[in-house]
Motif scaffolding. Structure first.
Motif, PDB file in Angstrom:
ATOM      1  N   VAL A 165     104.212  41.812  33.265  1.00  5.65           N
ATOM      2  CA  VAL A 165     104.179  43.380  34.306  1.00  5.65           C
ATOM      3  C   VAL A 165     105.133  43.579  33.701  1.00  5.65           C
ATOM      4  O   VAL A 165     105.189  44.870  33.766  1.00  5.65           O
ATOM      5  CB  VAL A 165     103.836  43.237  35.643  1.00  5.65           C
ATOM      6  CG1 VAL A 165     103.930  44.186  36.855  1.00  5.65           C
ATOM      7  CG2 VAL A 165     102.585  41.996  36.023  1.00  5.65           C
ATOM      8  N   LEU A 174     103.102  29.943  37.035  1.00  4.47           N
ATOM      9  CA  LEU A 174     102.074  30.940  36.116  1.00  4.47           C
ATOM     10  C   LEU A 174     102.685  32.203  36.819  1.00  4.47           C
ATOM     11  O   LEU A 174     102.991  33.835  36.623  1.00  4.47           O
ATOM     12  CB  LEU A 174     100.546  30.826  37.232  1.00  4.47           C
ATOM     13  CG  LEU A 174      99.542  31.925  37.224  1.00  4.47           C
ATOM     14  CD1 LEU A 174      99.500  31.618  34.987  1.00  4.47           C
ATOM     15  CD2 LEU A 174      98.481  31.564  37.571  1.00  4.47           C
ATOM     16  N   HIS A 175     103.661  32.169  38.186  1.00  2.23           N
ATOM     17  CA  HIS A 175     103.656  33.678  38.687  1.00  2.23           C
ATOM     18  C   HIS A 175     105.059  33.543  37.501  1.00  2.23           C
ATOM     19  O   HIS A 175     105.142  35.549  38.021  1.00  2.23           O
ATOM     20  CB  HIS A 175     104.027  33.104  40.222  1.00  2.23           C
ATOM     21  CG  HIS A 175     104.677  34.260  40.667  1.00  2.23           C
ATOM     22  ND1 HIS A 175     104.241  35.449  41.876  1.00  2.23           N
ATOM     23  CD2 HIS A 175     105.684  34.705  41.285  1.00  2.23           C
ATOM     24  CE1 HIS A 175     104.857  35.893  42.081  1.00  2.23           C
ATOM     25  NE2 HIS A 175     105.856  35.877  41.834  1.00  2.23           N
ATOM     26  N   GLN A 192     103.675  36.046  35.091  1.00  4.73           N
ATOM     27  CA  GLN A 192     102.776  36.768  35.051  1.00  4.73           C
ATOM     28  C   GLN A 192     103.450  38.343  36.012  1.00  4.73           C
ATOM     29  O   GLN A 192     103.478  39.298  34.843  1.00  4.73           O
ATOM     30  CB  GLN A 192     101.534  36.545  36.387  1.00  4.73           C
ATOM     31  CG  GLN A 192     100.747  35.741  35.988  1.00  4.73           C
ATOM     32  CD  GLN A 192      99.739  35.506  37.339  1.00  4.73           C
ATOM     33  OE1 GLN A 192     100.073  35.660  37.993  1.00  4.73           O
ATOM     34  NE2 GLN A 192      98.556  35.354  37.275  1.00  4.73           N
ATOM     35  N   SER A 193     104.890  37.515  36.294  1.00  5.33           N
ATOM     36  CA  SER A 193     105.995  39.254  36.412  1.00  5.33           C
ATOM     37  C   SER A 193     106.380  39.338  35.069  1.00  5.33           C
ATOM     38  O   SER A 193     106.928  40.161  35.075  1.00  5.33           O
ATOM     39  CB  SER A 193     106.586  38.095  37.702  1.00  5.33           C
ATOM     40  OG  SER A 193     106.129  37.564  38.800  1.00  5.33           O
TER      41      SER A 193
END
Ligand code: SF4
Ligand code: SF4
Length: 723
Positions: free
Chosen positions: A717, A709-710, A713-714
């Motif tokens: 972004v 997930l991280h 998300q990164s």
């Protein structure tokens, strides 16, 4: 108690042929065992807490020796424990912080000193006087005078301190007088070494019990008519016996010096500072050899008249170095010299300041005046130059700052559970108006400092509720009882004194009062010692969520209050600022007129961190997932009014330059050290502050789906960022 003293406990086992290295107060603790102490008690307080802490943690070893250790509920119970030495040949030692603890113990001390003792008694008091002190500034010396107790004030030098422990017991037995040993903060923490002796298992002990109680002896009771005889014996027999012992065993030390026409009499505890001051003047060498002879009073009461007179005879002048007021020793010496018709000029408080700690600088100033009068011109010039250089440095700092160096009052620890209650109290007072606040001793006393500035009086440990008894009936009330007086007390103060002096009295008199009790689980201000309402070790080990506060795991305070008849009681978690504000407001305005108690529940953060840090470290080592909460401020949203800082006072919530070049006001920021207590969020909600605070979770050893997930998300972004 979570602080471990295992190393110190090991040091207590040292024996003949071995060397002890460490702090003064631990050397004293070891000295007690070498002197054959049979029982030890006390109440914690700086600077002597470690004595009892180490003894309590060393209980297994104490049992081996047959020494009984008792963590007393207050100083009165510790002093009363010494009653064991009235009839029995038991050496007993207790400890507490003075002057406040001695005040609490005063009744038992009088009743102990009147019949006198058979077994030696040593009361180790932390003389909390001077810079860094946390209590009212008075002298224990007054108690020695009024109750006829010997007062030891050993030179801060470990071999001397340890010797004085053993001699203290001997002196007590030789004179039947209980002995007190005063230790200043610096003496407790002075480091050094001494050659150990083997510990002495007491002849009568928990391993070697007495077969029969002592025979009935009315003489040993502190009760008329024998108290009249006791008073006579104090001056006719006991004090002379003590003086003989002090002289014959060289308890006071005479340090020779080449200027024999002058002399200094100093309290033992001030000897090191005096030598440092003499060195500044060039009147002592680097090894501490003074030019002026010094009589070191390791026993400051009673004085030995012949010793003083012998020292003073033939000198051009005598300087008495005695800290604090009144100048009991100087007055005593003046009387002695006058009675013996000795004309040696006597100086002391005329050259040295009357009040405040005798630091090296203060002593250097006093010695300058003495040197100017009695030494050849130029002697002591080095000291004057040193003082002038210090003054110049302070002036330079003040010029740079535009003001003298500001004071740095102490404050709540980061994440302290008591801080949110003062935020809530501030908000509650915005609704009901200002209330009279009877404050108390404990960490919560930090609420008297900015940004809370709450508290009208402090009358003693656990005394807040009692101290409002004369105020609350006089306070004008408005329509909704908004002007009720608030008393604040910690759980330590509650058990020490507050339950009886405050709660019982308020209930008995049917008082309309509001009491706020901080239930953080320990006597935190004295070093987080356990109390009867501390969650036990099993509970801590079994806690499902160790990160939670464990204060709610023990209901002894609530059960006690209910049992006594308290009808209005609310328990609120301290970090729930909005609920706490509403509960305080309710207590101030309710139509219920009896005692209203609010239990503010939240475990001491210092102790909580000690508990969870090793647990978290263990989880990390095993590669397990660990989540830590942090709070932060979005600098783009912060409007720069700093209401959050005025409501919180947390040291990690501070200021930084505004990154927006068009704004001049600094923005709030949360720096490293935030323990994620949640107050920032709770305050923002309760006080409807600007929405700049955010809560972040720092995940260590995340699970695979969290990593995934991280990563997503990164990537998102990055993709949304302008090229
Ligand atoms: S020791 Fe505990 S109760 Fe005291 S200020 Fe620190 S966190 Fe608060
Ligand atoms: S959440 Fe706020 S009050 Fe709590 S420790 Fe962090 S900065 Fe301090």
């Amino acid at each position: 108690m979570e602080v471990s003293f295992s190393k110190e406990v090991q040091a207590l086992r040292l024996g003949a042929g071995q060397t002890f290295h460490g702090e003064g107060i631990l050397a004293i603790t070891k000295g007690l065992l070498q002197a054959g102490v049979a029982y030890v008690g006390g109440y914690q307080g700086a600077p002597v807490s470690h004595l009892l802490d180490v003894m309590v943690q060393g209980r297994d070893y104490m049992q081996e020796l047959g020494v009984h250790v008792e963590a007393c509920s207050n100083e009165a119970s510790a002093a009363a424990m010494l009653g064991a030495s009235i009839h029995y040949p038991l050496r007993g030692a207790v400890t507490w912080k003075s002057i406040v603890g001695t005040n609490v113990a005063a009744d038992a001390l009088s009743n102990l000193s009147s019949p006198g003792v058979t077994g030696g008694v040593l009361i180790v008091v932390g003389e909390d006087y001077g810079e860094g002190a946390s209590v009212i500034q008075e002298r224990t010396h007054a108690y020695a005078l009024k109750s006829s107790l010997c007062l030891l004030d050993p030179r801060p030098h470990l071999p001397t301190m340890v010797r004085m422990v053993e001699e203290g017991f001997n002196l007590s037995e030789a004179s039947s007088m209980p002995c007190m040993m005063e230790l200043r903060i610096r003496a407790c923490h002075v480091r050094g070494s001494f050659d150990c002796k083997d510990n002495r298992a007491p002849a009568v002990s928990t391993r070697s019990l007495m077969e029969e109680p002592a025979r009935f002896d009315y003489e040993r009771l502190a009760h008329p008519p024998v108290t009249f005889g006791h008073e006579k014996r104090k001056s006719a027999e006991r004090i002379p016996a003590a003086q003989r012992y002090i002289a014959e065993h060289g308890l006071n030390e005479l340090m020779a010096g080449r200027r024999e026409d002058l002399g200094i009499v100093v309290q033992g505890g001030l000897y090191n500072a005096l030598i440092r001051a003499l060195q500044q003047h060039g009147l002592a060498d680097a090894f501490g050899q003074s030019d002026i002879p010094i009589l070191v009073l390791n026993v400051t009461y009673p004085l030995v008249p012949d010793q003083i007179v012998q020292f003073a005879a033939g000198k051009r002048a005598l300087l008495v170095v005695e800290e604090g007021q009144p100048e009991y020793i100087e007055q005593d010496i003046a009387t002695l010299l006058r009675r013996r018709d000795l004309q040696t000029p006597l100086h002391g408080k005329d050259l040295l300041q009357m009040a405040g700690e005798y630091t090296t600088e203060v002593l250097t100033r006093g010695l300058a005046a003495f040197a100017a009068r009695y030494l050849p011109e130029g002697a002591g010039q080095a000291g004057n130059d040193w003082l002038a250089a210090n003054d110049a440095r302070r002036r330079a700092v003040a010029e740079l700052l535009g003001q003298p160096l500001p004071g740095r009052p102490p404050g709540f620890c980061i994440g302290c559970p008591e801080r949110p209650v003062f935020s809530a109290l501030k908000l509650a007072q915005q609704e009901v108006g200002k209330v009279h606040i009877a404050a108390d001793i404990g960490c919560h006393a930090f609420g008297t400092f900015e940004p809370f500035s709450g508290g009208h009086s402090i009358l003693g440990y656990g005394m807040s509720l009692a101290s409002r008894a004369g105020v609350s009936p006089m306070m004008q009330r408005r329509a909704m009882m908004q002007r009720r007086v608030l008393s604040i007390m910690g759980d330590g103060g509650f058990w020490h004194n507050g339950l009886l002096t405050g709660v019982q009295s308020a209930l008995f008199n049917g008082d309309d009062a509001v009491l706020l009790i901080f239930k953080n689980g320990y006597t935190s201000a004295t070093g987080t010692q356990d109390i009867i309402s501390t969650p036990d070790e099993d509970t801590k080990a079994r806690a499902e969520d160790k990160q939670q506060s464990l204060a709610h795991k023990n209901h002894t305070i609530e059960d006690t209050l209910r049992g006594l008849g308290v009808k209005w009681m609310r328990t609120v978690h301290t970090y729930e600022v909005a609920t706490m504000r509403a509960t305080l407001t309710e207590a101030f305005t309710t139509s219920f007129e009896g005692l209203k108690v609010i239990i503010a529940e939240g475990e001491c953060q210092l102790e909580r961190q000690r508990r969870i840090k090793p647990w978290l470290a263990q989880l990390l080592k095993k590669g397990e997932r660990v989540v830590r909460v942090k709070y932060g401020v979005d600098e783009d949203v912060c409007n720069g009014d700093h209401a959050c800082i005025r409501l919180s006072g947390c040291p990690t919530l501070t200021l930084k330059d505004n990154p927006d070049p068009l704004k001049v006001d600094p923005v709030a920021t949360v720096i490293d050290g935030c323990v994620g207590c949640g107050l920032c969020g709770a305050n923002a909600h309760a006080a409807t502050l600007c929405p700049s605070f955010y809560r972040a979770e720092v995940v260590q050893n995340p699970r695979w789906h969290e990593r995934l997930l991280h990563g997503l998300q990164s990537a998102l972004v990055r993709a949304l960022r302008p090229a």
